[in-house]
Structures are given as C-alpha cells and as structure tokens.
Design a protein around this motif. Sequence first.
Motif, PDB file in Angstrom:
ATOM      1  N   LYS A   1      22.315   1.703 -16.911  1.00  0.00           N
ATOM      2  CA  LYS A   1      22.070   0.392 -17.476  1.00  0.00           C
ATOM      3  C   LYS A   1      20.801  -0.186 -16.843  1.00  0.00           C
ATOM      4  N   PRO A   2      20.184  -1.166 -17.491  1.00  0.00           N
ATOM      5  CA  PRO A   2      18.962  -1.764 -16.914  1.00  0.00           C
ATOM      6  C   PRO A   2      19.203  -2.289 -15.506  1.00  0.00           C
ATOM      7  N   PHE A   3      18.253  -2.060 -14.632  1.00  0.00           N
ATOM      8  CA  PHE A   3      18.334  -2.534 -13.256  1.00  0.00           C
ATOM      9  C   PHE A   3      16.920  -2.716 -12.733  1.00  0.00           C
ATOM     10  N   GLU A   4      16.803  -3.298 -11.536  1.00  0.00           N
ATOM     11  CA  GLU A   4      15.492  -3.508 -10.932  1.00  0.00           C
ATOM     12  C   GLU A   4      15.376  -2.757  -9.625  1.00  0.00           C
ATOM     13  N   LEU A   5      14.147  -2.322  -9.337  1.00  0.00           N
ATOM     14  CA  LEU A   5      13.814  -1.770  -8.035  1.00  0.00           C
ATOM     15  C   LEU A   5      13.261  -2.893  -7.162  1.00  0.00           C
ATOM     16  N   SER A   6      13.349  -2.723  -5.853  1.00  0.00           N
ATOM     17  CA  SER A   6      12.968  -3.781  -4.926  1.00  0.00           C
ATOM     18  C   SER A   6      11.453  -3.934  -4.845  1.00  0.00           C
ATOM     19  N   GLN A   7      10.968  -5.079  -5.273  1.00  0.00           N
ATOM     20  CA  GLN A   7       9.543  -5.380  -5.146  1.00  0.00           C
ATOM     21  C   GLN A   7       9.202  -5.837  -3.732  1.00  0.00           C
ATOM     22  N   SER A   8      10.153  -6.469  -3.044  1.00  0.00           N
ATOM     23  CA  SER A   8       9.871  -6.930  -1.684  1.00  0.00           C
ATOM     24  C   SER A   8       9.743  -5.746  -0.722  1.00  0.00           C
ATOM     25  N   TYR A   9      10.459  -4.635  -1.003  1.00  0.00           N
ATOM     26  CA  TYR A   9      10.324  -3.430  -0.175  1.00  0.00           C
ATOM     27  C   TYR A   9       8.890  -2.898  -0.261  1.00  0.00           C
ATOM     28  N   GLN A  10       8.373  -2.789  -1.491  1.00  0.00           N
ATOM     29  CA  GLN A  10       6.993  -2.341  -1.656  1.00  0.00           C
ATOM     30  C   GLN A  10       6.014  -3.326  -1.027  1.00  0.00           C
ATOM     31  N   MET A  11       6.328  -4.614  -1.156  1.00  0.00           N
ATOM     32  CA  MET A  11       5.443  -5.638  -0.608  1.00  0.00           C
ATOM     33  C   MET A  11       5.346  -5.531   0.907  1.00  0.00           C
ATOM     34  N   PHE A  12       6.479  -5.308   1.560  1.00  0.00           N
ATOM     35  CA  PHE A  12       6.491  -5.188   3.022  1.00  0.00           C
ATOM     36  C   PHE A  12       5.540  -4.086   3.466  1.00  0.00           C
ATOM     37  N   TRP A  13       5.705  -2.908   2.890  1.00  0.00           N
ATOM     38  CA  TRP A  13       4.895  -1.776   3.356  1.00  0.00           C
ATOM     39  C   TRP A  13       3.437  -1.901   2.931  1.00  0.00           C
ATOM     40  N   ASP A  14       3.188  -2.557   1.804  1.00  0.00           N
ATOM     41  CA  ASP A  14       1.799  -2.793   1.407  1.00  0.00           C
ATOM     42  C   ASP A  14       1.107  -3.710   2.404  1.00  0.00           C
ATOM     43  N   LYS A  15       1.790  -4.784   2.828  1.00  0.00           N
ATOM     44  CA  LYS A  15       1.202  -5.687   3.817  1.00  0.00           C
ATOM     45  C   LYS A  15       0.932  -4.952   5.134  1.00  0.00           C
ATOM     46  N   PHE A  16       1.909  -4.165   5.557  1.00  0.00           N
ATOM     47  CA  PHE A  16       1.751  -3.462   6.827  1.00  0.00           C
ATOM     48  C   PHE A  16       0.605  -2.452   6.752  1.00  0.00           C
ATOM     49  N   GLU A  17       0.559  -1.690   5.662  1.00  0.00           N
ATOM     50  CA  GLU A  17      -0.496  -0.682   5.526  1.00  0.00           C
ATOM     51  C   GLU A  17      -1.867  -1.328   5.350  1.00  0.00           C
ATOM     52  N   LYS A  18      -1.926  -2.437   4.617  1.00  0.00           N
ATOM     53  CA  LYS A  18      -3.209  -3.128   4.465  1.00  0.00           C
ATOM     54  C   LYS A  18      -3.712  -3.657   5.799  1.00  0.00           C
ATOM     55  N   ALA A  19      -2.798  -4.100   6.654  1.00  0.00           N
ATOM     56  CA  ALA A  19      -3.207  -4.576   7.976  1.00  0.00           C
ATOM     57  C   ALA A  19      -3.858  -3.443   8.767  1.00  0.00           C
ATOM     58  N   ASN A  20      -3.220  -2.288   8.760  1.00  0.00           N
ATOM     59  CA  ASN A  20      -3.782  -1.133   9.461  1.00  0.00           C
ATOM     60  C   ASN A  20      -5.116  -0.716   8.850  1.00  0.00           C
ATOM     61  N   TYR A  21      -5.168  -0.692   7.502  1.00  0.00           N
ATOM     62  CA  TYR A  21      -6.396  -0.297   6.799  1.00  0.00           C
ATOM     63  C   TYR A  21      -7.538  -1.250   7.150  1.00  0.00           C
ATOM     64  N   PHE A  22      -7.257  -2.540   7.156  1.00  0.00           N
ATOM     65  CA  PHE A  22      -8.270  -3.546   7.497  1.00  0.00           C
ATOM     66  C   PHE A  22      -8.767  -3.366   8.928  1.00  0.00           C
ATOM     67  N   LEU A  23      -7.848  -3.185   9.874  1.00  0.00           N
ATOM     68  CA  LEU A  23      -8.257  -3.052  11.268  1.00  0.00           C
ATOM     69  C   LEU A  23      -9.065  -1.776  11.493  1.00  0.00           C
ATOM     70  N   GLU A  24      -8.755  -0.728  10.747  1.00  0.00           N
ATOM     71  CA  GLU A  24      -9.578   0.488  10.832  1.00  0.00           C
ATOM     72  C   GLU A  24     -10.993   0.216  10.323  1.00  0.00           C
ATOM     73  N   ARG A  25     -11.105  -0.589   9.258  1.00  0.00           N
ATOM     74  CA  ARG A  25     -12.445  -0.926   8.750  1.00  0.00           C
ATOM     75  C   ARG A  25     -13.196  -1.814   9.748  1.00  0.00           C
ATOM     76  N   VAL A  26     -12.472  -2.666  10.468  1.00  0.00           N
ATOM     77  CA  VAL A  26     -13.103  -3.476  11.516  1.00  0.00           C
ATOM     78  C   VAL A  26     -13.674  -2.558  12.590  1.00  0.00           C
ATOM     79  N   ILE A  27     -12.927  -1.531  12.952  1.00  0.00           N
ATOM     80  CA  ILE A  27     -13.420  -0.572  13.949  1.00  0.00           C
ATOM     81  C   ILE A  27     -14.615   0.197  13.397  1.00  0.00           C
ATOM     82  N   ASP A  28     -14.538   0.589  12.113  1.00  0.00           N
ATOM     83  CA  ASP A  28     -15.653   1.321  11.491  1.00  0.00           C
ATOM     84  C   ASP A  28     -16.944   0.511  11.535  1.00  0.00           C
TER      85      ASP A  28
END
Length: 435
Positions: free
Chosen positions: A82-109
């Motif tokens: 039946k129709p259901f939803e997947l967790s958008q907040s789960y994806q959001m959490f890891w996107d924020k965390f990964e973007k933070a790491n990605y940004f800090l790596e660019r700061v180092i670059d």
Amino acid sequence: MLGTYAKEFSAAPANRVRMNAIAKSGINSVATNRDALINMQFTFSTEIETGPVTNQKQSGRCWMFAGLNTIRHHMAKKNNMKPFELSQSYQMFWDKFEKANYFLERVIDTRRDETDSRVVQWLLQAPLNDGGQWDMFVNLVDKYGVVPQYVMPETFHSSASREMNSLLTQKLRGYASTLRRAYQEGGSVEALREKKQQMLSEFYRVLCYFLGTPPTQFDFEYRDKDNEYHRDSDLSPQAFYSKYAGRDLHEYISVINAPTADKPFNKTYTVQYLGNVEGGRIVRYLNVDIVTFKRLALAQLNDSEPVWFGCDVGKMMERDGGILDPAVYDYEGALDVEFEMTKGERLEYGESLMTHAMVFTGVNVVDGKPNRWKVENSWGKDRGSEGFFVMSDEWFNEYMYQIVVNRKYLESELAAIADEEPIVLKPWDPMGSLA
C-alpha cells in the motif's frame, strides 16, 4: 524629461485603467488568462499509479522528496505494498552531516587563497542549505540506504529548517575561520584534519538535537494490498533498500537542456565544488537539445517509470490551481510591454535557473506529440489537483532544465558521450544551482 513621461502617461486613458486595476487587485489577478486555466485540464493519456503526494513544508528538500518518491513508487509496485512514505528526515540528517564534511574539506583545499577571493566567498555564501542534486541523492542512498518514515519521523526543524540552517551555517563559518587561522599559524594539513574530526563530532551532536538520531537497525512491518501482514526484523537501512527497492541508481543519468553558448550540446559537464559526499559520485550533466531532452522523458514515462526533474518552478505558475504554463498570465497585455528573452539568455543573465525538483508521473500525447505533463509535487495536497500539478508543453520548453533517465534510453552515441571526462564549470555557473 519626467514631465514629458507624466504627460505621455496621462494622454492614454488605458494607462489609468491598468493602474487602477493593478493597484486594486494585483498584477496576477489582472493578467490571469482564463483560456489557459480552461485548457490545462488534469487528464492524461499516459498515467502512472502513485500514492498521495508528500509535503516538504517549510524546508528546501524537494530534491530528496522527489528522489524518495521515485523509490517508494517502485517499492510499492515491486512488493505489492500500500502507499507509504520513506523518511525524508533520515536523508536530511546525513546530507547535512556530509555537506559539513565536504565544506570543511574545501576550506582546507583553499587554505592558501585570500578570504576575499571569489572561490572562498562562494564557499562561505551557503555552505549548508537544504537544496541538492540527483547525484547527491544517489550518494546518500549508496552510503546510508533509506528507512520508512516511521523509523525516523519528521521533527519541528526538518519541516521548518530556517533557524536550524542559520545556526548550523554559523557553526560552519566559525569552523572555517578556525581552520584557516590554524593554517596561517603553521598548522599542517594533518593537524587541520584532526581539528575537522573534532568539529564534526560536535556537529553530529547538534544535528541529533534538531533531527533525532539516525537508526542503524529497525523492524519493518507493513500490510500489503491483499491485507497480509509482513514483518522483517533487524534490517539495516542499506539492507532495507537492497531488499525492497533493489534499484541500481547508477543506471540513471542527469540530462539537461541548457542552450547557452558556453555549453555546446552533446557534451558532458560537472560543476566545481558542487557535491555532498567527499569522494562520492560527482554531479554530472549530459547537455542535449530540447527535442532529445523531451524524447528521453517520454520514453521513460511510456515504460511506466516516473521521471525526476528540475525546473524553475516560480515562473508562470498559478500556484493554487497547480498550473505551469507561459500563457497563464498575460503580463505583456496587462502592462503593455514585451518580454523578449530566450531560454539561453534567461540563464546567462540571471533571470532563470533551476529552483525546484519534482516528478513526472504522466503525460498527454495528441497526434504523437505531448501537450501537457502530469507533475507530482511535494507541497501537500491543498494545491493543484490533490497536490498534483499540470505543466504545458510550452512551459516544458522554456523552464525545464534537467531530467533523470535510465541510460538504456540513450542512443549509443549519447551513451558514449555521457561517459566522457566532463567539462568543469565554475562554481557560480547557473547549472550549479540546487533544487
């Protein structure tokens, strides 16, 4: 000169009528084209069965919602759910965390660059907004899988992200200042990365306050369309995706239509410093003409598979009725002026860019040609037809910039081009915008 302008205005009675009407009711009410509203009906010759629309609320997660919508439709069909939803907040959490790491790596670059350099200022401008791209979505699914919405439900700040993003951005800019100062004081790259790990530990903790803790194991329980109960215990998010979706997202490619002189068709492009997962899949675009662009979208829809797409949703949109059509507002008639920019000129001069991601779930074809497209949005069911929008083919031509299709629909020549080393665009290129 001003006196002449005033006399010219007063000499034409129609000017006062226009002024009074617009001042009283607003330009959109005056310019609304009734014929366009009548013509844009919600009937389609090809239509994919879907569940109810989702609602991103006061957040910019449309690209996640669109990506998860394509997956949930596939999962429901594959597993008789039946129709259901997947967790958008789960994806959001890891996107924020990964973007933070990605940004800090660019700061180092860019540690050797001046703080006021255009690149550093670009990185600092928006290190952590909600937007994203298809390839960034694939990175998250590859690394973290997906979970049902009840396993990591919405929080106040997943649905209303402004204050969270403001505070997280403040932290990241502070981290950037610390890292750059440490380098200027003689710190090695290794020492900077040690500091970065400490920063990420704090960042993870704060993310948990806003969004909750991401699950590593869960039980999946559901009833199928035959009302049979199912239980699957101790699943990881990656195992859940593999078992119940099993779709290789790497088979899909982003195809764009960007008719600008600096981006010849039948070439592959990427954008410098556009990404979320360090070392993950890069954002890659195959630029094609509008005829090919449309043919690929139709081919996938005709195989009963939804199409993730990116567009400039704010242009010529009647929001309440869910209508996307260049004819929906007659601004030229209402204002007695002409607007004469081409699609390429709008991109080049900052008048348009991709702002929103949605999903095609149907199309109406007459005499072999589409005249309107069914759109699954993520703004809840109160707009359009139960949350679905309708897009005219003319709007498609002017404001559609990106579709995601299976590589099998590419002709052999295009498939070979898609695998070529991409041309690298500047970070501020309009195709670096996030949905």
